[in-house]
Design a protein around this motif. Structure first.
Motif, PDB file in Angstrom:
ATOM      1  N   GLU A   1     138.631 -17.955  83.792  1.00 63.76           N
ATOM      2  CA  GLU A   1     140.095 -17.963  83.769  1.00 63.76           C
ATOM      3  C   GLU A   1     140.628 -17.346  82.477  1.00 63.76           C
ATOM      4  O   GLU A   1     141.552 -16.520  82.497  1.00 63.76           O
ATOM      5  CB  GLU A   1     140.596 -19.398  83.909  1.00 63.76           C
ATOM      6  CG  GLU A   1     142.121 -19.518  83.873  1.00 63.76           C
ATOM      7  CD  GLU A   1     142.582 -20.969  83.902  1.00 63.76           C
ATOM      8  OE1 GLU A   1     143.774 -21.194  84.155  1.00 63.76           O
ATOM      9  OE2 GLU A   1     141.743 -21.870  83.657  1.00 63.76           O
TER      10      GLU A   1
ATOM     11  N   LYS B   1     142.884 -13.872  82.379  1.00 64.82           N
ATOM     12  CA  LYS B   1     144.261 -13.914  81.862  1.00 64.82           C
ATOM     13  C   LYS B   1     144.464 -12.877  80.758  1.00 64.82           C
ATOM     14  O   LYS B   1     145.501 -12.212  80.694  1.00 64.82           O
ATOM     15  CB  LYS B   1     144.576 -15.314  81.327  1.00 64.82           C
ATOM     16  CG  LYS B   1     144.911 -16.326  82.418  1.00 64.82           C
ATOM     17  CD  LYS B   1     145.294 -17.674  81.800  1.00 64.82           C
ATOM     18  CE  LYS B   1     145.780 -18.646  82.855  1.00 64.82           C
ATOM     19  NZ  LYS B   1     146.142 -19.969  82.267  1.00 64.82           N
ATOM     20  N   LYS B   2     143.465 -12.748  79.877  1.00 56.61           N
ATOM     21  CA  LYS B   2     143.570 -11.744  78.812  1.00 56.61           C
ATOM     22  C   LYS B   2     143.625 -10.335  79.406  1.00 56.61           C
ATOM     23  O   LYS B   2     144.371  -9.471  78.933  1.00 56.61           O
ATOM     24  CB  LYS B   2     142.382 -11.870  77.860  1.00 56.61           C
ATOM     25  CG  LYS B   2     142.436 -13.102  76.978  1.00 56.61           C
ATOM     26  CD  LYS B   2     141.183 -13.221  76.107  1.00 56.61           C
ATOM     27  CE  LYS B   2     141.203 -14.477  75.252  1.00 56.61           C
ATOM     28  NZ  LYS B   2     139.961 -14.630  74.468  1.00 56.61           N
TER      29      LYS B   2
ATOM     30  N   GLU C   1     147.113  -9.782  80.835  1.00 50.71           N
ATOM     31  CA  GLU C   1     148.098  -9.620  79.755  1.00 50.71           C
ATOM     32  C   GLU C   1     148.046  -8.206  79.179  1.00 50.71           C
ATOM     33  O   GLU C   1     149.089  -7.572  78.962  1.00 50.71           O
ATOM     34  CB  GLU C   1     147.810 -10.648  78.663  1.00 50.71           C
ATOM     35  CG  GLU C   1     148.791 -10.605  77.495  1.00 50.71           C
ATOM     36  CD  GLU C   1     148.450 -11.625  76.415  1.00 50.71           C
ATOM     37  OE1 GLU C   1     149.002 -11.515  75.313  1.00 50.71           O
ATOM     38  OE2 GLU C   1     147.623 -12.519  76.682  1.00 50.71           O
TER      39      GLU C   1
ATOM     40  N   THR D   1     145.845  -9.348  89.026  1.00 58.17           N
ATOM     41  CA  THR D   1     146.557 -10.483  89.622  1.00 58.17           C
ATOM     42  C   THR D   1     145.789 -11.017  90.829  1.00 58.17           C
ATOM     43  O   THR D   1     145.642 -12.231  91.007  1.00 58.17           O
ATOM     44  CB  THR D   1     147.977 -10.062  90.042  1.00 58.17           C
ATOM     45  OG1 THR D   1     148.677  -9.553  88.902  1.00 58.17           O
ATOM     46  CG2 THR D   1     148.759 -11.240  90.592  1.00 58.17           C
TER      47      THR D   1
ATOM     48  N   LEU E   1     142.712 -12.941  89.649  1.00 58.00           N
ATOM     49  CA  LEU E   1     143.041 -14.282  89.154  1.00 58.00           C
ATOM     50  C   LEU E   1     143.399 -15.211  90.311  1.00 58.00           C
ATOM     51  O   LEU E   1     143.028 -16.401  90.305  1.00 58.00           O
ATOM     52  CB  LEU E   1     144.197 -14.175  88.156  1.00 58.00           C
ATOM     53  CG  LEU E   1     144.424 -15.342  87.188  1.00 58.00           C
ATOM     54  CD1 LEU E   1     143.159 -15.700  86.425  1.00 58.00           C
ATOM     55  CD2 LEU E   1     145.546 -15.002  86.213  1.00 58.00           C
TER      56      LEU E   1
END
Length: 648
Positions: free
Chosen positions: A313, A317-318, A321, A336, A339
């Motif tokens: 996770e 996320k990194k 971003e 997206t 994830l």
């Protein structure tokens, strides 16, 4: 499968092959330090100077620590000088190097444009068939980054046919590599491998380890597509060795990610983590967000495969971003989705659903349109039912309304008469104001026309007369069989024509209302000065007081400020022999102060000067209600201060 920069490295090899090492000009050095020394000592701006600028631009952007902005500025100077000298090879190489910069910095439309300029120039000047074939391959490489793989294949085949037609030996390796890339992206892995093998043979024959690493990496991707992971891992490791030998860090990062993916696909995900982490370290060291995003994403997927959901996770996320920071829509959608899949596996269905919706909003606009259409249909149905219930009420209200209208009719008649009189009065006043505004606009237009006519007469008229006279002389000189004189006349015509174009550009810029601010003047002066300063290796500082950024400027003041600044910068470049210079726009009380200063050889201000244009600059300053102060002394540099009222 997320791959990093798949085609990016092909161009670096391609640019080097097209440059041909600049062997045609043995007197021009071929390394970064030596060419810098050469440019400082070689003062004649001839074709050798163009070659040296191209070498410097190439080395600055293709080395281990590229400086893309400085390389681009130097190549702009090379392009302008090559155009002035009508030097086709120098111009084509300047275009090629600029295309390479835009390619490597992910500005593909610009890369396509400059590679196409290089190809057009090569064809116009009838450069060598080998150069033309390489230029075709460069255009194809840039089109690959835009996903136009059918066009890429067609252009690379065109290059191969020309190589066969002219029996070019050895064949150009990057053409075979580019064709392999296009076929690979079309998922024709077996056909792609055949062309990659030919490219690899040529790379080894040229002892081009950088090129060999690129081809071996791309062959590994093909074997991954064929699920031959034993083959792909061997090729990736060979590619990594070659990339390390030539210190090609970004390619190493790409190969390391591919090794991690191949290990994951061959059911050995844990072994892949160190390789992807090494790729991430390279990206962090070079502050390359694309490399870092790819590494984070692949680390996340490997941890997900190992069911280690927390690090999975964090890495995903990194990656997302960084993709958002870069504005890469395709990566944002893919990350997206990745994830969302992870949260689904973790049984966090609320998060998974929210991310899936976000991804659908980005990627599935057709479904969104269909949903909107269904909502509109339901609303229409509801409105129909509601209106049937309202009809009865409307009939009752209509009867009451008719009675009220009769009472209001008398009031409206009185108001109508009064309103008509008021409108007539307003119309009369408006007509008077419009006429006055028209007269003011007419006066402004006449003033602008006079200014443009004056500028055209001063800036363009005399030059056109010179071109006309020289054109008339050419036939006479040809009849006298004086080719040297003909060539000089044609060169003068070409120089004068370019001077006219520059003058027209300045006139158009001056009258454009969009440039009515001090910031626009400052930006234009900086764009004019920067490449000239860099071509002379002058350390250049440009500052503007933030309080002046949005200050409006009239056309007359704007034009005078720009011409004074341009003349001063020209004098600095031509005569100062400075190593440092600065331009500073400052506000002092109610005054605008423009400072242009250098540490050059200076001059005695008391002695008459023939070429500095000081009289012209002072006249322009006085015309806008300002003053010009020139301070200088031999060996003490020169300081020019222009002062004018802010209200100007």
């Amino acid at each position: 499968m997320e791959r990093l920069l798949r085609l990016c490295y092909l161009l670096v090899v391609m640019g080097l092959s097209l440059m041909g090492g600049y062997k045609v000009a043995a007197q021009v050095p071929n390394s970064l330090d030596s060419v810098r020394v050469y440019l400082k000592t070689h003062l004649s701006q001839d074709t050798n100077y163009v070659r040296a600028l191209n070498v410097l631009g190439r080395e600055l952007h293709s080395g281990a620590n590229p400086d893309y902005d400085k390389a681009d500025s130097i190549l702009q100077v090379s392009e302008q000088l090559a155009t002035k000298l009508q030097y086709g090879m120098g111009l084509a190489k300047a275009y090629t190097n600029r295309g390479s910069i835009y390619y490597l910095t992910d500005r593909q439309p610009l890369a396509v444009m400059y590679f196409q300029k290089a190809l057009t120039t090569a064809e116009e000047y009838k450069l060598t068939p080998r150069f033309i074939c390489g230029a075709i391959s460069n255009v194809a490489a840039a089109l690959s980054k835009l996903g136009q793989y059918e066009k890429v294949a067609a252009m690379q085949l065109r290059s191969l046919r020309l190589q066969e037609q002219y029996n070019i030996q050895p064949r150009i390796a990057t053409t075979y590599g580019g064709l392999g890339n296009a076929l690979r992206e079309l998922h024709k892995f077996t056909e792609a491998l055949a062309y990659y093998r030919q490219a690899l043979v040529l790379m080894h024959a040229e002892k081009n380890r950088r090129g060999a690493a690129i081809i071996e990496n791309n062959m590994g991707i093909c074997y991954d597509g064929l699920k031959r992971y034993d083959k792909s891992l061997g090729l990736y490791k060979a590619a990594l060795n070659h990339a390390q030998e030539v210190n090609f860090d970004l390619l190493q990062a790409d190969i390391l990610v591919n090794i991690g993916l191949a290990l994951k696909l061959s059911n050995r995900p844990g072994e892949g983590i160190p390789f992807v982490q090494r790729s991430l370290s390279i990206g962090q060291k070079q502050a390359n967000k694309a490399t870092m995003a790819t590494a984070y994403f692949n680390l996340g997927q490997i941890y997900e495969e190992l069911k280690e959901y927390k690090p999975a996770e964090a890495n995903l996320k990194k990656a997302l971003e960084l993709a958002k920071e870069r504005g890469d829509k395709e990566q944002i959608a893919d990350y997206t989705q990745g994830l969302a899949d992870l949260y689904g596996g973790m049984e966090n269905f609320q998060q998974a659903y929210a991310l899936q919706l976000e991804k659908n909003n980005r990627k599935d606009s057709l479904i969104s349109i269909q949903t909107n259409a269904e909502v509109q249909r339901l609303i229409a149905q509801y409105e129909t039912e509601k209106k049937e219930a309202q009809i009865k009420l409307l009939r009752q209200q209509a009867q009451l309304r008719n009675e009220e209208l009769n009472r209001e009719q008398v009031q409206r008649n009185a108001l109508l008469i009064g309103g008509t009189m008021l409108l007539l009065l307003i119309a009369a006043v408006s007509a008077w104001l419009l006429n006055r505004a028209r007269l003011q606009r007419l006066e402004e237009a006449q003033r602008l026309r006079r200014q443009i006519a004056h500028d055209l007469h001063d800036e363009v008229g005399s030059t056109l007369s010179s071109i006309s006279l020289l054109s008339g002389m050419v036939n006479h000189l040809i009849a006298q069989k004086r080719p040297e004189a003909v060539e000089r006349a044609i060169q003068k015509i070409n120089t004068d024509a370019r001077q006219i174009l520059e003058s027209m550009d300045e006139i158009i810029w001056t009258i454009n209302p969009g440039n009515d601010s001090l910031q626009r003047i400052a930006m234009r002066l900086q764009e004019y000065a920067q490449p000239l300063m860099e071509s002379k290796n002058i350390s250049f500082s440009f500052q503007i007081d933030p309080a002046l950024v949005d200050m409006p400027m009239s056309m007359e003041v704007r034009r005078s400020l720009y011409l004074i600044g341009k003349e001063a910068i020209n004098n600095l470049i031509k005569y100062s022999e400075a190593t440092q210079a600065k331009v500073w726009f400052a506000r002092k009380d109610n005054q605008l102060e423009v400072l242009i200063e250098d540490n050059g050889r200076g001059f005695d201000v008391a002695l008459p000067r023939e070429r500095t244009g000081q009289i012209s600059m002072k006249q322009r300053a006085e015309a806008i209600g300002g003053s010009l102060d020139v301070q200088s002394a031999p060996t003490q540099g020169t300081r020019l201060v222009l002062t004018t009222s802010i209200a100007g």
